[in-house]
Scaffold this motif. Structure first.
Motif, PDB file in Angstrom:
ATOM      1  N   GLY A 224      90.111 -10.197  79.133  1.00  0.00           N
ATOM      2  CA  GLY A 224      88.729 -10.646  79.095  1.00  0.00           C
ATOM      3  C   GLY A 224      88.513 -12.018  79.697  1.00  0.00           C
ATOM      4  N   SER A 225      89.595 -12.747  79.976  1.00  0.00           N
ATOM      5  CA  SER A 225      89.488 -14.064  80.616  1.00  0.00           C
ATOM      6  C   SER A 225      89.904 -13.954  82.079  1.00  0.00           C
ATOM      7  CB  SER A 225      90.362 -15.091  79.896  1.00  0.00           C
ATOM      8  OG  SER A 225      89.797 -15.431  78.646  1.00  0.00           O
ATOM      9  N   VAL A 226      89.220 -14.718  82.924  1.00  0.00           N
ATOM     10  CA  VAL A 226      89.467 -14.606  84.369  1.00  0.00           C
ATOM     11  C   VAL A 226      89.614 -15.955  85.064  1.00  0.00           C
ATOM     12  CG1 VAL A 226      88.333 -12.357  84.602  1.00  0.00           C
ATOM     13  CG2 VAL A 226      86.969 -14.445  84.817  1.00  0.00           C
ATOM     14  N   TRP A 227      89.191 -17.046  84.431  1.00  0.00           N
ATOM     15  CA  TRP A 227      89.230 -18.360  85.064  1.00  0.00           C
ATOM     16  C   TRP A 227      90.496 -19.131  84.698  1.00  0.00           C
ATOM     17  CZ3 TRP A 227      86.499 -20.326  88.900  1.00  0.00           C
ATOM     18  CH2 TRP A 227      85.222 -19.834  89.172  1.00  0.00           C
ATOM     19  N   ASN A 228      91.094 -19.799  85.662  1.00  0.00           N
ATOM     20  CA  ASN A 228      92.130 -20.790  85.362  1.00  0.00           C
ATOM     21  C   ASN A 228      91.708 -22.138  85.938  1.00  0.00           C
ATOM     22  OD1 ASN A 228      93.823 -21.695  87.855  1.00  0.00           O
ATOM     23  ND2 ASN A 228      93.657 -19.486  88.176  1.00  0.00           N
ATOM     24  N   THR A 229      92.110 -23.199  85.251  1.00  0.00           N
ATOM     25  CA  THR A 229      91.918 -24.572  85.723  1.00  0.00           C
ATOM     26  C   THR A 229      90.465 -24.850  86.070  1.00  0.00           C
ATOM     27  OG1 THR A 229      94.081 -24.230  86.757  1.00  0.00           O
ATOM     28  CG2 THR A 229      93.070 -26.372  87.061  1.00  0.00           C
ATOM     29  N   MET A 230      89.591 -24.577  85.158  1.00  0.00           N
ATOM     30  CA  MET A 230      88.180 -24.855  85.335  1.00  0.00           C
ATOM     31  C   MET A 230      87.645 -25.377  84.013  1.00  0.00           C
ATOM     32  SD  MET A 230      85.680 -24.970  87.456  1.00  0.00           S
ATOM     33  CE  MET A 230      86.139 -23.987  88.884  1.00  0.00           C
ATOM     34  N   PRO A 231      87.025 -26.570  83.936  1.00  0.00           N
ATOM     35  CA  PRO A 231      86.624 -27.415  85.052  1.00  0.00           C
ATOM     36  C   PRO A 231      87.813 -27.838  85.921  1.00  0.00           C
ATOM     37  CG  PRO A 231      85.584 -28.149  83.021  1.00  0.00           C
ATOM     38  CD  PRO A 231      86.619 -27.140  82.648  1.00  0.00           C
ATOM     39  N   ALA A 232      87.519 -28.013  87.195  1.00  0.00           N
ATOM     40  CA  ALA A 232      88.571 -28.263  88.191  1.00  0.00           C
ATOM     41  C   ALA A 232      89.042 -29.713  88.161  1.00  0.00           C
ATOM     42  CB  ALA A 232      88.049 -27.913  89.578  1.00  0.00           C
ATOM     43  N   HIS A 233      90.190 -29.923  88.771  1.00  0.00           N
ATOM     44  CA  HIS A 233      90.708 -31.279  88.907  1.00  0.00           C
ATOM     45  C   HIS A 233      91.549 -31.374  90.176  1.00  0.00           C
ATOM     46  CE1 HIS A 233      94.120 -29.287  86.747  1.00  0.00           C
ATOM     47  NE2 HIS A 233      94.828 -29.972  87.633  1.00  0.00           N
ATOM     48  N   THR A 234      91.847 -32.590  90.553  1.00  0.00           N
ATOM     49  CA  THR A 234      92.851 -32.865  91.580  1.00  0.00           C
ATOM     50  C   THR A 234      93.885 -33.796  90.949  1.00  0.00           C
ATOM     51  OG1 THR A 234      91.672 -34.811  92.415  1.00  0.00           O
ATOM     52  CG2 THR A 234      91.142 -32.685  93.442  1.00  0.00           C
ATOM     53  N   HIS A 235      95.009 -33.975  91.614  1.00  0.00           N
ATOM     54  CA  HIS A 235      95.930 -35.055  91.256  1.00  0.00           C
ATOM     55  C   HIS A 235      96.549 -35.566  92.549  1.00  0.00           C
ATOM     56  CE1 HIS A 235      98.272 -31.319  90.898  1.00  0.00           C
ATOM     57  NE2 HIS A 235      97.709 -31.074  89.743  1.00  0.00           N
ATOM     58  N   GLU A 236      96.015 -36.697  92.996  1.00  0.00           N
ATOM     59  CA  GLU A 236      96.424 -37.285  94.270  1.00  0.00           C
ATOM     60  C   GLU A 236      97.918 -37.583  94.318  1.00  0.00           C
ATOM     61  OE1 GLU A 236      95.199 -38.045  97.158  1.00  0.00           O
ATOM     62  OE2 GLU A 236      93.088 -37.554  96.940  1.00  0.00           O
ATOM     63  N   ARG A 237      98.551 -37.618  93.161  1.00  0.00           N
ATOM     64  CA  ARG A 237      99.960 -38.017  93.117  1.00  0.00           C
ATOM     65  C   ARG A 237     100.922 -36.846  93.159  1.00  0.00           C
ATOM     66  NH1 ARG A 237      96.253 -40.675  91.133  1.00  0.00           N
ATOM     67  NH2 ARG A 237      95.850 -39.035  89.611  1.00  0.00           N
TER      68      ARG A 237
ATOM     69  N   ASP B 226      99.326 -34.586  82.284  1.00  0.00           N
ATOM     70  CA  ASP B 226      97.905 -34.849  82.062  1.00  0.00           C
ATOM     71  C   ASP B 226      97.326 -35.867  83.044  1.00  0.00           C
ATOM     72  OD1 ASP B 226      97.809 -33.075  79.927  1.00  0.00           O
ATOM     73  OD2 ASP B 226      98.442 -34.614  78.499  1.00  0.00           O
ATOM     74  N   ASP B 227      98.106 -36.257  84.057  1.00  0.00           N
ATOM     75  CA  ASP B 227      97.595 -37.200  85.064  1.00  0.00           C
ATOM     76  C   ASP B 227      96.737 -36.422  86.062  1.00  0.00           C
ATOM     77  OD1 ASP B 227      97.084 -39.259  86.766  1.00  0.00           O
ATOM     78  OD2 ASP B 227      99.105 -39.372  87.604  1.00  0.00           O
ATOM     79  N   MET B 228      95.489 -36.175  85.679  1.00  0.00           N
ATOM     80  CA  MET B 228      94.571 -35.362  86.485  1.00  0.00           C
ATOM     81  C   MET B 228      93.269 -36.122  86.709  1.00  0.00           C
ATOM     82  SD  MET B 228      95.009 -31.822  84.336  1.00  0.00           S
ATOM     83  CE  MET B 228      96.625 -31.196  83.858  1.00  0.00           C
ATOM     84  N   ASP B 229      92.680 -35.917  87.857  1.00  0.00           N
ATOM     85  CA  ASP B 229      91.373 -36.488  88.155  1.00  0.00           C
ATOM     86  C   ASP B 229      90.343 -35.361  88.018  1.00  0.00           C
ATOM     87  OD1 ASP B 229      92.503 -39.027  88.892  1.00  0.00           O
ATOM     88  OD2 ASP B 229      93.175 -38.080  90.749  1.00  0.00           O
ATOM     89  N   PHE B 230      89.704 -35.299  86.844  1.00  0.00           N
ATOM     90  CA  PHE B 230      88.800 -34.188  86.555  1.00  0.00           C
ATOM     91  C   PHE B 230      87.508 -34.309  87.351  1.00  0.00           C
ATOM     92  CE2 PHE B 230      91.624 -34.136  82.881  1.00  0.00           C
ATOM     93  CZ  PHE B 230      91.881 -32.778  82.768  1.00  0.00           C
ATOM     94  N   ILE B 231      87.000 -33.142  87.754  1.00  0.00           N
ATOM     95  CA  ILE B 231      85.791 -33.086  88.561  1.00  0.00           C
ATOM     96  C   ILE B 231      84.662 -32.515  87.700  1.00  0.00           C
ATOM     97  CG2 ILE B 231      84.765 -32.277  90.712  1.00  0.00           C
ATOM     98  CD1 ILE B 231      87.352 -33.937  91.063  1.00  0.00           C
ATOM     99  N   PRO B 232      83.630 -33.286  87.420  1.00  0.00           N
ATOM    100  CA  PRO B 232      82.503 -32.746  86.625  1.00  0.00           C
ATOM    101  C   PRO B 232      81.904 -31.516  87.303  1.00  0.00           C
ATOM    102  CG  PRO B 232      82.332 -35.145  86.835  1.00  0.00           C
ATOM    103  CD  PRO B 232      83.419 -34.702  87.766  1.00  0.00           C
ATOM    104  N   MET B 233      81.573 -30.519  86.531  1.00  0.00           N
ATOM    105  CA  MET B 233      81.068 -29.267  87.085  1.00  0.00           C
ATOM    106  C   MET B 233      79.819 -29.475  87.940  1.00  0.00           C
ATOM    107  SD  MET B 233      82.828 -26.497  86.385  1.00  0.00           S
ATOM    108  CE  MET B 233      81.690 -25.113  86.320  1.00  0.00           C
ATOM    109  N   ASP B 234      78.979 -30.443  87.545  1.00  0.00           N
ATOM    110  CA  ASP B 234      77.726 -30.615  88.269  1.00  0.00           C
ATOM    111  C   ASP B 234      77.892 -31.367  89.591  1.00  0.00           C
ATOM    112  OD1 ASP B 234      78.278 -33.113  87.258  1.00  0.00           O
ATOM    113  OD2 ASP B 234      76.357 -33.378  86.233  1.00  0.00           O
ATOM    114  N   THR B 235      79.152 -31.768  89.925  1.00  0.00           N
ATOM    115  CA  THR B 235      79.386 -32.433  91.209  1.00  0.00           C
ATOM    116  C   THR B 235      80.107 -31.534  92.213  1.00  0.00           C
ATOM    117  OG1 THR B 235      81.495 -33.389  90.522  1.00  0.00           O
ATOM    118  CG2 THR B 235      79.505 -34.663  90.057  1.00  0.00           C
ATOM    119  N   LEU B 236      80.586 -30.372  91.758  1.00  0.00           N
ATOM    120  CA  LEU B 236      81.226 -29.444  92.678  1.00  0.00           C
ATOM    121  C   LEU B 236      80.198 -28.858  93.639  1.00  0.00           C
ATOM    122  CD1 LEU B 236      83.642 -27.398  90.379  1.00  0.00           C
ATOM    123  CD2 LEU B 236      84.309 -28.949  92.218  1.00  0.00           C
ATOM    124  N   VAL B 237      80.627 -28.731  94.894  1.00  0.00           N
ATOM    125  CA  VAL B 237      79.730 -28.186  95.912  1.00  0.00           C
ATOM    126  C   VAL B 237      80.471 -27.128  96.707  1.00  0.00           C
ATOM    127  CG1 VAL B 237      78.330 -28.671  97.949  1.00  0.00           C
ATOM    128  CG2 VAL B 237      78.455 -30.345  96.108  1.00  0.00           C
TER     129      VAL B 237
END
Length: 277
Positions: free
Chosen positions: A186-199, A266-277
Motif C-alpha cells: 500500500g506504500s509507494v513513495w521513498n525518500t519524500m519529502p526529498a533531500h540532497t546531500h552535497e557531501r 542524517d546529514d541531509m539538506d531537506f527540500i520543502p515540498m512547496d519549493t520543488l518544481v
C-alpha cells in the motif's frame, strides 16, 4: 566495464529522456553467469552485478585491475556485497562466508582473491565499492543484525523499513554505507519529502518490482526535477546535487549505497515540498 562520467547539473536541465537514462541508469547489471562492472566518476563508485550459476565467478577474472591503476581490484578499495536472491558462498582469500537473501558481506581493503559461488536459488548479488584508506576486517552482516529503522505511514503512502548494514552503528568501514529498504504493502513513495546531500553521492538498485509494475525515480536539482522509469534490478546513479526519490505503481524494495565525505546518515539538506518544481 561500463564507464559513467560526471554530469553538470546545468547541462542535465536540457537532457532528453534518452540522455537521462544513458547518463544515470544502468539497466542491465545482472546477467546470468557473469560479473557486470560499472565504474562511475561520481566519487569513484563501482557497481557490480554478480549472477553465478554452474560455476564460481572470480572477480579478478572479470575486473581488469589495470583500469584502476592497481595490481588487484581491492588494493585501494573496500566492497559491500548484498545478496538479493537465493544463497551464495563467497570465498575471500581462502576464507569462506555464506550469504542468504538480504545478507550483506563487507570486504576490506587488501583482499585479493574473491570468488562467488551459487548455493541455491536464483543467486543474485549486488556489489558496491568505494576507495578506502585502511584495511578493516571482512565480515558478514546477516539481516538479523542490521539496524532497523521504521519510517513513514500508510496515510502518506511511504510506510517502510530501513535495514542499515554498512553503517557506523553496525560496522566500521572507510566511507561506504549501504542498506536495504522495503516498502509496506500500500506504500509507494521513498525518500519524500526529498533531500540532497552535497557531501555524498548515492546509488539505488530497485528490486522486488513485478514485470507489470515500475518505479518512477525522481532526480534533478530541486527546482529542475526530472524522472527516470525504472524496472526490476536496475540501478540509478544519483550525484550529490540531485534529489533521489521514487514512486512505484506498487510497493517495492531497493538497495541504497552512499560514499563521499562523511558517513553521517542524517546529514541531509531537506527540500520543502512547496519549493520543488
Amino acid at each position: 566495464m561500463l564507464t559513467k562520467y560526471s554530469a553538470n547539473p546545468c547541462d542535465v536541465r536540457r537532457y532528453s529522456t534518452a540522455q537521462l537514462r544513458d547518463e544515470f541508469l544502468i539497466d542491465e547489471l545482472f546477467i546470468p553467469s557473469r560479473v557486470s562492472v560499472a565504474y562511475s566518476h561520481i566519487d569513484r563508485a563501482v557497481a557490480l552485478g554478480i549472477c553465478p550459476q554452474d560455476k564460481p565467478l572470480i572477480l579478478g577474472e572479470w575486473i581488469d585491475s589495470k583500469s584502476f591503476g592497481t595490481e588487484y581490484f581491492l588494493e585501494r578499495r573496500e566492497l559491500g556485497l548484498a545478496c538479493l536472491e537465493g544463497a551464495v558462498k563467497v570465498t575471500v582469500d581462502a576464507k569462506t562466508f555464506n550469504l542468504n537473501a538480504m545478507d550483506v558481506l563487507y570486504i576490506g581493503l587488501g583482499s585479493k582473491t574473491i570468488a562467488i559461488e551459487k548455493v541455491e536459488g536464483n543467486a543474485t548479488v549486488y556489489g558496491l565499492s568505494a576507495p578506502a584508506h585502511k584495511s578493516l576486517p571482512t565480515r558478514v552482516i546477516p539481516q538479523s543484525e542490521a539496524r532497523v529503522v521504521e519510517l513513514g505511514s500508510i496515510e502518506t503512502a511511504n510506510q517502510r523499513v530501513i535495514n542499515q548494514y554498512l553503517h557506523p552503528d553496525v560496522i566500521e568501514t572507510c566511507q561506504l554505507c549501504l542498506g536495504i529498504t522495503h516498502l509496506a504493502p500500500g506504500s509507494v513513495w521513498n525518500t519524500m519529502p526529498a533531500h540532497t546531500h552535497e557531501r555524498r553521492m548515492e546509488a539505488y538498485v530497485y528490486f522486488n518490482i513485478k514485470p507489470e509494475q515500475a518505479v518512477f525515480h525522481m532526480m534533478g536539482e530541486p527546482t529542475e526535477t526530472r524522472h527516470i522509469l525504472v524496472r526490476d534490478k536496475q540501478l540509478v546513479l544519483s550525484p550529490s546535487w540531485s534529489i533521489h526519490s521514487g514512486c512505484g505503481t506498487q510497493n517495492y524494495s531497493f538497495v541504497w549505497g552512499m560514499l563521499g565525505e562523511n558517513q553521517t546518515f542524517d546529514d541531509m539538506d531537506f527540500i520543502p515540498m512547496d519549493t520543488l518544481v
